[in-house]
Design a protein around this motif. Structure first.
Motif, PDB file in Angstrom:
ATOM      1  N   GLU A 218      -2.555  12.848  -3.401  1.00  0.00           N
ATOM      2  CA  GLU A 218      -2.804  13.013  -5.084  1.00  0.00           C
ATOM      3  C   GLU A 218      -3.234  13.842  -6.489  1.00  0.00           C
ATOM      4  N   PHE A 219      -4.880  14.433  -5.013  1.00  0.00           N
ATOM      5  CA  PHE A 219      -5.071  15.341  -6.181  1.00  0.00           C
ATOM      6  C   PHE A 219      -4.645  16.276  -6.216  1.00  0.00           C
ATOM      7  N   ILE A 220      -4.303  16.653  -5.933  1.00  0.00           N
ATOM      8  CA  ILE A 220      -2.802  18.058  -5.922  1.00  0.00           C
ATOM      9  C   ILE A 220      -2.038  17.775  -7.133  1.00  0.00           C
ATOM     10  N   ARG A 221      -1.491  16.477  -7.633  1.00  0.00           N
ATOM     11  CA  ARG A 221      -0.539  16.135  -8.103  1.00  0.00           C
ATOM     12  C   ARG A 221      -1.506  15.540  -9.498  1.00  0.00           C
ATOM     13  N   ASP A 222      -2.848  15.225  -9.497  1.00  0.00           N
ATOM     14  CA  ASP A 222      -3.890  15.164 -10.906  1.00  0.00           C
ATOM     15  C   ASP A 222      -3.505  16.930 -11.520  1.00  0.00           C
ATOM     16  N   LEU A 223      -4.191  17.416 -10.665  1.00  0.00           N
ATOM     17  CA  LEU A 223      -4.784  19.017 -11.109  1.00  0.00           C
ATOM     18  C   LEU A 223      -3.699  19.828 -11.196  1.00  0.00           C
ATOM     19  N   PHE A 224      -2.157  19.648 -11.068  1.00  0.00           N
ATOM     20  CA  PHE A 224      -1.424  20.792 -11.405  1.00  0.00           C
ATOM     21  C   PHE A 224      -0.772  20.251 -12.053  1.00  0.00           C
ATOM     22  N   SER A 225      -0.279  18.652 -12.722  1.00  0.00           N
ATOM     23  CA  SER A 225       0.644  18.527 -13.440  1.00  0.00           C
ATOM     24  C   SER A 225       0.502  18.966 -14.827  1.00  0.00           C
ATOM     25  N   PRO A 226      -0.839  19.084 -15.651  1.00  0.00           N
ATOM     26  CA  PRO A 226      -0.917  19.829 -16.653  1.00  0.00           C
ATOM     27  C   PRO A 226      -0.472  20.598 -16.918  1.00  0.00           C
TER      28      PRO A 226
ATOM     29  N   TYR B   6     -15.462  10.684  -1.697  1.00  0.00           N
ATOM     30  CA  TYR B   6     -14.983  11.761  -3.136  1.00  0.00           C
ATOM     31  C   TYR B   6     -13.770  11.175  -4.032  1.00  0.00           C
ATOM     32  N   LEU B   7     -12.460  11.530  -2.862  1.00  0.00           N
ATOM     33  CA  LEU B   7     -11.446  11.101  -2.970  1.00  0.00           C
ATOM     34  C   LEU B   7     -11.053   9.813  -3.987  1.00  0.00           C
ATOM     35  N   LEU B   8     -11.811   8.779  -3.368  1.00  0.00           N
ATOM     36  CA  LEU B   8     -11.735   7.537  -3.627  1.00  0.00           C
ATOM     37  C   LEU B   8     -12.314   6.929  -5.707  1.00  0.00           C
ATOM     38  N   GLN B   9     -13.659   7.405  -5.027  1.00  0.00           N
ATOM     39  CA  GLN B   9     -14.369   7.761  -6.189  1.00  0.00           C
ATOM     40  C   GLN B   9     -13.516   7.697  -7.462  1.00  0.00           C
ATOM     41  N   ARG B  10     -13.518   8.960  -7.474  1.00  0.00           N
ATOM     42  CA  ARG B  10     -12.469   9.760  -8.789  1.00  0.00           C
ATOM     43  C   ARG B  10     -11.749   8.877  -9.294  1.00  0.00           C
ATOM     44  N   LYS B  11     -10.704   8.071  -8.038  1.00  0.00           N
ATOM     45  CA  LYS B  11     -10.241   6.753  -9.524  1.00  0.00           C
ATOM     46  C   LYS B  11     -10.664   5.884  -9.351  1.00  0.00           C
ATOM     47  N   ALA B  12     -11.617   5.493  -9.427  1.00  0.00           N
ATOM     48  CA  ALA B  12     -11.912   3.806  -9.153  1.00  0.00           C
ATOM     49  C   ALA B  12     -12.659   4.043 -11.005  1.00  0.00           C
TER      50      ALA B  12
END
Length: 288
Positions: free
Chosen positions: A48-56, A279-285
């Motif tokens: 999910e982190f990769i998707r968020d970083l690369f989609s823009p 970290y990966l959980l809280q960045r989406k919270a």
């Protein structure tokens, strides 16, 4: 040396970066991290982190080359679409499937720089039909370059029985001996299941592989690609003992380095896995 979480935060700051070299580096490092985290329960969160970083950047580049674009933009597009597709980015997957079908049906041939990302994406989320289609494309390809392109991505397939099929294909007449290593390496580098299957396959077929590559650099490459991704202490011992009873003098140093690397991976996970997960959980919270 520093916490992996700091690295993830730094990566997020590159979201508007236009430069290919920078993305190539980010992609490479995320690949290592993703491979490491495939040993954990939260592999989906790094995807999910990769998707968020690369989609823009993916949105900005789109699928088709624009007039006046440089060579690096084409490379960047291939890199970004491959990363998004592999990470299961829905719109990228749907478009890749659509274009793949048109390519196979002969309606609209894929440009060379989009083939690897499209092949990789449809295979990663594909079934036995997808694999059969890819093997057919491989058989029909006139150019060695296209054959190699297909060989490198075949390992992306996910189902255990299909992984086995790809490994058997690697040793078949269809693949040049010098290219077998890329196929096996592709399987080992694609997933946790692939890594286990490739290592077992190399052990089961050691005699044939060793006779093929003996003193050449390919035997070292084969070993490195197959075992470097493990991250459990006991795997280092398993690799060490296998090569003690099946010596490969030309690859002695490689075996040593791989065992060190497995121990380093295990230590890295032990040190940072929980923090990364948090970290990966809280960045989406949602903010409180």
């Amino acid at each position: 040396m520093i916490s992996t979480v700091e690295v993830l935060k730094l990566m997020e700051a590159f979201v508007n970066e236009p430069n290919y070299t920078v993305w190539s580096d980010l992609s490479c490092n995320l690949g290592v991290l993703s491979s490491l985290l495939s040993h954990t329960e939260f592999h989906e969160e790094i995807r999910e982190f990769i998707r968020d970083l690369f989609s823009p950047i993916g949105l900005r580049l789109g699928w088709d080359s624009k007039p006046g674009e440089g060579h690096l933009d084409a490379l960047l597009r291939g890199l970004v679409l491959g990363k998004l597709g592999k990470a299961g980015h829905k719109p990228t997957l749907e478009e890749a499937r659509r274009r793949f079908k048109e390519h196979v049906d002969g309606k609209q041939v894929l440009p060379a720089d989009l083939r690897s990302p499209v092949y990789l994406t449809v295979l990663k989320h594909g079934d036995s039909t997808t694999l059969d289609t890819m093997l057919k494309l491989h058989k029909q390809a006139d150019m060695q370059e296209e054959k190699n392109r297909i060989e490198r991505v075949l390992g992306a397939i996910s189902a255990p029985d299909l992984i086995q099929k790809v490994l058997n294909f690697a040793l078949s007449e269809e693949v040049r001996p010098q290219d077998t290593v890329s196929v096996i390496g592709g399987v080992a580098g694609s997933s946790k299941q692939g890594r286990k299957a490739a290592w077992k396959f190399v052990r089961d077929n050691w005699e044939e592989l060793y006779n093929r590559y003996q003193g050449g650099f390919l035997i070292s490459r084969l070993i490195k690609l197959t075992v470097d991704g493990f991250a459990i202490d006991k795997m280092a011992a398993e690799v060490k003992s296998f090569f003690e009873s099946h010596p490969a003098p030309a690859a002695e140093r490689t075996v040593q380095q791989c065992c060190e690397n497995i121990l380093l991976n295990a230590a890295w996970l032990k040190r940072d896995a929980d923090d990364i997960h948090q970290y990966l959980l809280q960045r989406k919270a949602p903010p409180v």
